[in-house]
Design a protein around this motif. Structure first.
Motif, mmCIF file in Angstrom:
data_model
loop_
_atom_site.group_PDB
_atom_site.id
_atom_site.type_symbol
_atom_site.label_atom_id
_atom_site.label_comp_id
_atom_site.label_asym_id
_atom_site.label_seq_id
_atom_site.Cartn_x
_atom_site.Cartn_y
_atom_site.Cartn_z
ATOM 1 N N GLY A 18 1.065 -1.225 0.040
ATOM 2 C CA GLY A 18 0.143 0.013 0.014
ATOM 3 C C GLY A 18 0.764 1.189 -0.126
ATOM 4 O O GLY A 18 1.941 1.305 0.254
ATOM 5 N N TYR A 19 0.369 2.398 -0.119
ATOM 6 C CA TYR A 19 0.924 3.622 -0.458
ATOM 7 C C TYR A 19 -0.078 4.706 0.176
ATOM 8 O O TYR A 19 -0.901 4.662 0.077
ATOM 9 C CB TYR A 19 1.467 3.896 -1.682
ATOM 10 C CG TYR A 19 0.585 4.385 -2.854
ATOM 11 C CD1 TYR A 19 0.295 5.446 -2.940
ATOM 12 C CD2 TYR A 19 0.356 3.221 -3.562
ATOM 13 C CE1 TYR A 19 -0.693 5.749 -4.090
ATOM 14 C CE2 TYR A 19 -0.680 3.455 -4.565
ATOM 15 C CZ TYR A 19 -1.101 4.935 -4.652
ATOM 16 O OH TYR A 19 -1.840 4.953 -5.651
ATOM 17 N N SER A 20 0.528 5.835 0.685
ATOM 18 C CA SER A 20 -0.102 7.067 0.908
ATOM 19 C C SER A 20 0.700 8.208 0.074
ATOM 20 O O SER A 20 1.810 8.083 -0.008
ATOM 21 C CB SER A 20 0.046 7.457 2.311
ATOM 22 O OG SER A 20 1.262 7.524 2.958
ATOM 23 N N LEU A 21 0.076 9.308 -0.200
ATOM 24 C CA LEU A 21 0.523 10.171 -1.012
ATOM 25 C C LEU A 21 0.065 11.761 -0.538
ATOM 26 O O LEU A 21 -0.934 11.951 0.117
ATOM 27 C CB LEU A 21 -0.173 10.311 -2.459
ATOM 28 C CG LEU A 21 0.222 11.317 -3.418
ATOM 29 C CD1 LEU A 21 1.605 11.292 -3.643
ATOM 30 C CD2 LEU A 21 -0.722 11.110 -4.832
ATOM 31 N N ASN A 22 1.205 12.623 -0.307
ATOM 32 C CA ASN A 22 1.166 13.988 0.079
ATOM 33 C C ASN A 22 1.592 14.943 -1.050
ATOM 34 O O ASN A 22 2.916 14.640 -1.266
ATOM 35 C CB ASN A 22 1.690 14.084 1.582
ATOM 36 C CG ASN A 22 1.802 15.502 1.889
ATOM 37 O OD1 ASN A 22 0.632 16.151 1.889
ATOM 38 N ND2 ASN A 22 2.644 16.172 2.599
ATOM 39 N N VAL A 23 0.857 15.769 -1.496
ATOM 40 C CA VAL A 23 1.493 17.025 -2.329
ATOM 41 C C VAL A 23 1.292 18.141 -1.738
ATOM 42 O O VAL A 23 0.250 18.429 -1.181
ATOM 43 C CB VAL A 23 0.636 16.637 -3.680
ATOM 44 C CG1 VAL A 23 0.953 17.815 -4.614
ATOM 45 C CG2 VAL A 23 0.752 15.244 -4.245
ATOM 46 N N GLU A 24 2.011 18.960 -1.591
ATOM 47 C CA GLU A 24 2.161 20.352 -1.254
ATOM 48 C C GLU A 24 2.733 21.212 -2.167
ATOM 49 O O GLU A 24 3.607 21.326 -2.934
ATOM 50 C CB GLU A 24 3.085 20.574 0.060
ATOM 51 C CG GLU A 24 2.701 19.785 1.298
ATOM 52 C CD GLU A 24 3.747 19.719 2.443
ATOM 53 O OE1 GLU A 24 4.064 20.578 2.369
ATOM 54 O OE2 GLU A 24 3.344 19.045 3.430
ATOM 55 N N SER A 25 2.129 22.449 -2.366
ATOM 56 C CA SER A 25 2.490 23.634 -3.093
ATOM 57 C C SER A 25 3.456 24.494 -2.450
ATOM 58 O O SER A 25 2.842 24.769 -1.277
ATOM 59 C CB SER A 25 1.198 24.210 -3.818
ATOM 60 O OG SER A 25 0.511 23.638 -4.534
ATOM 61 N N CYS A 26 4.278 24.711 -2.981
ATOM 62 C CA CYS A 26 5.334 25.759 -2.337
ATOM 63 C C CYS A 26 5.322 27.097 -2.530
ATOM 64 O O CYS A 26 6.018 28.064 -2.148
ATOM 65 C CB CYS A 26 6.821 25.070 -2.576
ATOM 66 S SG CYS A 26 7.059 23.478 -2.269
ATOM 67 N N GLY A 27 4.511 27.556 -3.243
ATOM 68 C CA GLY A 27 4.004 29.061 -3.554
ATOM 69 C C GLY A 27 3.186 29.722 -2.666
ATOM 70 O O GLY A 27 2.643 29.169 -1.720
#
Length: 362
Positions: free
Chosen positions: A285-294
């Protein structure tokens, strides 16, 4: 051309136009909304029960329970009354509706705070986490719901649509999440691989403000489009909530872009899993985290967003055996995801090793 259109409309509507329902008179609508905005015992009693039900539903991760709380919560009344009183310049009604709304917000947060402390839960489930990242999609729902609620109040035949409007827009649940966040503090679990953070309080209250302003602005314009108030003076009075809504829209736009980017990356991971199954071999299994840096984000991947050189931070947690990841596999992930993101990106893949023990117990 205009005469032809009018003649065609008169011909096509000759059988039903006479049956169209006129709007409720301003006097009757004012009377109805005055009742809905009174800070009476019944209002606080229903609101207290709705807050308890919503808090228990959030802690139990039960969507059906939360929907039930949204149906009986009477917060929609004073919010629509605020919009109506702004149009009519009825400042006495505006003060009373604002007082009822403000005290109602405090009651909901306090009830959620006390209930969470009594239950003793330390886990934030999916229903809680879904209410701490508002986007332009939530604003669109609030605007549509506010317009529907205001219009339903002006027509007696469709007044039964108000419960559906209350379900469509979240008012009590985000406030309950705010109270839950205050009770939990920063020491709580949000999943198998992650722990809590302070955005639980700020994110949920931000969602409530988004819904609040969206309902007030859209409801005001719906009232204004009918025989209530004067356009020129009313536009001046609703300029303040409209300006606040525009200011809120900017970070909501960035949040929507971040959500869409996360969906693209998630879709790309699924495509990689199908086209290159060897990369996901033995992955549990996997988990995903995405963050914008602007802007308006100040922290990106645990770093100060102003000092980083990348636009997007992508973190993937894989549940796999020890030694699963190597440099070759990491470069394959990097090349596939960089094409999807299309921006300077920092990629972090963390492999969480698993040990499996089995036994037949009799």
């Amino acid at each position: 051309m205009i005469r032809r259109i009018r003649a065609w409309f008169a011909w096509i509507s000759s059988g039903w136009y006479v049956f169209l329902e006129p709007p409720v008179s301003p006097e009757e609508l004012t009377k109805n909304l005055s009742k809905a905005s009174i800070p009476a015992f019944g209002f606080y009693f229903l609101l207290t029960l709705a807050a308890i039900i919503a808090t228990l539903g959030l802690l139990a991760n039960s969507a059906a329970t939360i929907i039930g709380a949204m149906i009986i919560a009477p917060l929609m009344g004073p919010i629509v009354t605020v919009a109506y009183s702004l149009i009519l310049a009825n400042y006495q009604l505006l003060r009373r509706a604002s007082l009822t709304l403000f005290t109602g917000v405090l009651v909901v947060i306090a009830i959620a705070y006390i209930t969470t402390l009594l239950i003793g839960s330390q886990v934030a489930g999916e229903e809680i986490l879904s209410r701490i990242h508002p986007t332009l999609l939530d604003l669109g729902v609030a605007i549509a719901a506010g317009g529907a609620g205001a219009f339903a109040l002006t027509r007696k035949s469709i007044a039964t649509a108000l419960p559906g409007v209350a379900i469509s827009v979240a008012l009590v649940p985000p406030l309950c999440v705010t109270g839950i966040g205050l009770a939990l503090g920063g020491d709580f679990s949000v999943g198998l691989l992650t722990t809590g953070n302070s955005s639980l309080v700020s994110g949920s209250f931000y969602l409530f403000l988004t819904n609040l302003l969206g309902i007030i602005v859209s409801g005001s314009f719906v009232f204004l489009s009918q025989p209530y108030g004067r356009v020129r003076s009313a536009l001046t009075r609703i300029s303040l909530p409209l300006l606040a809504l525009l200011l809120l829209s900017n970070p909501l736009y960035f949040a929507l872009n971040q959500l869409l980017l996360k969906n693209k990356i998630h879709h790309q991971l699924q495509a990689i899993q199908l086209s290159q199954p060897e990369l996901f071999e033995d992955v549990g299994g996997y988990s995903l985290n995405v963050e914008s840096c602007g802007w308006p984000y100040t922290i990106c991947g645990g770093e100060d967003a102003k000092s980083v050189s990348h636009d997007v931070y992508v973190a993937i947690d894989l549940i796999a055996p020890v030694g699963f990841m190597d440099n070759a596999k990491f470069r394959q992930f990097q090349n596939s995801l960089s094409t999807t993101v299309g921006k300077p990106m920092k990629l972090r893949i963390r492999v969480v090793p698993t040990d499996v023990f089995e036994a037949n117990v009799e």
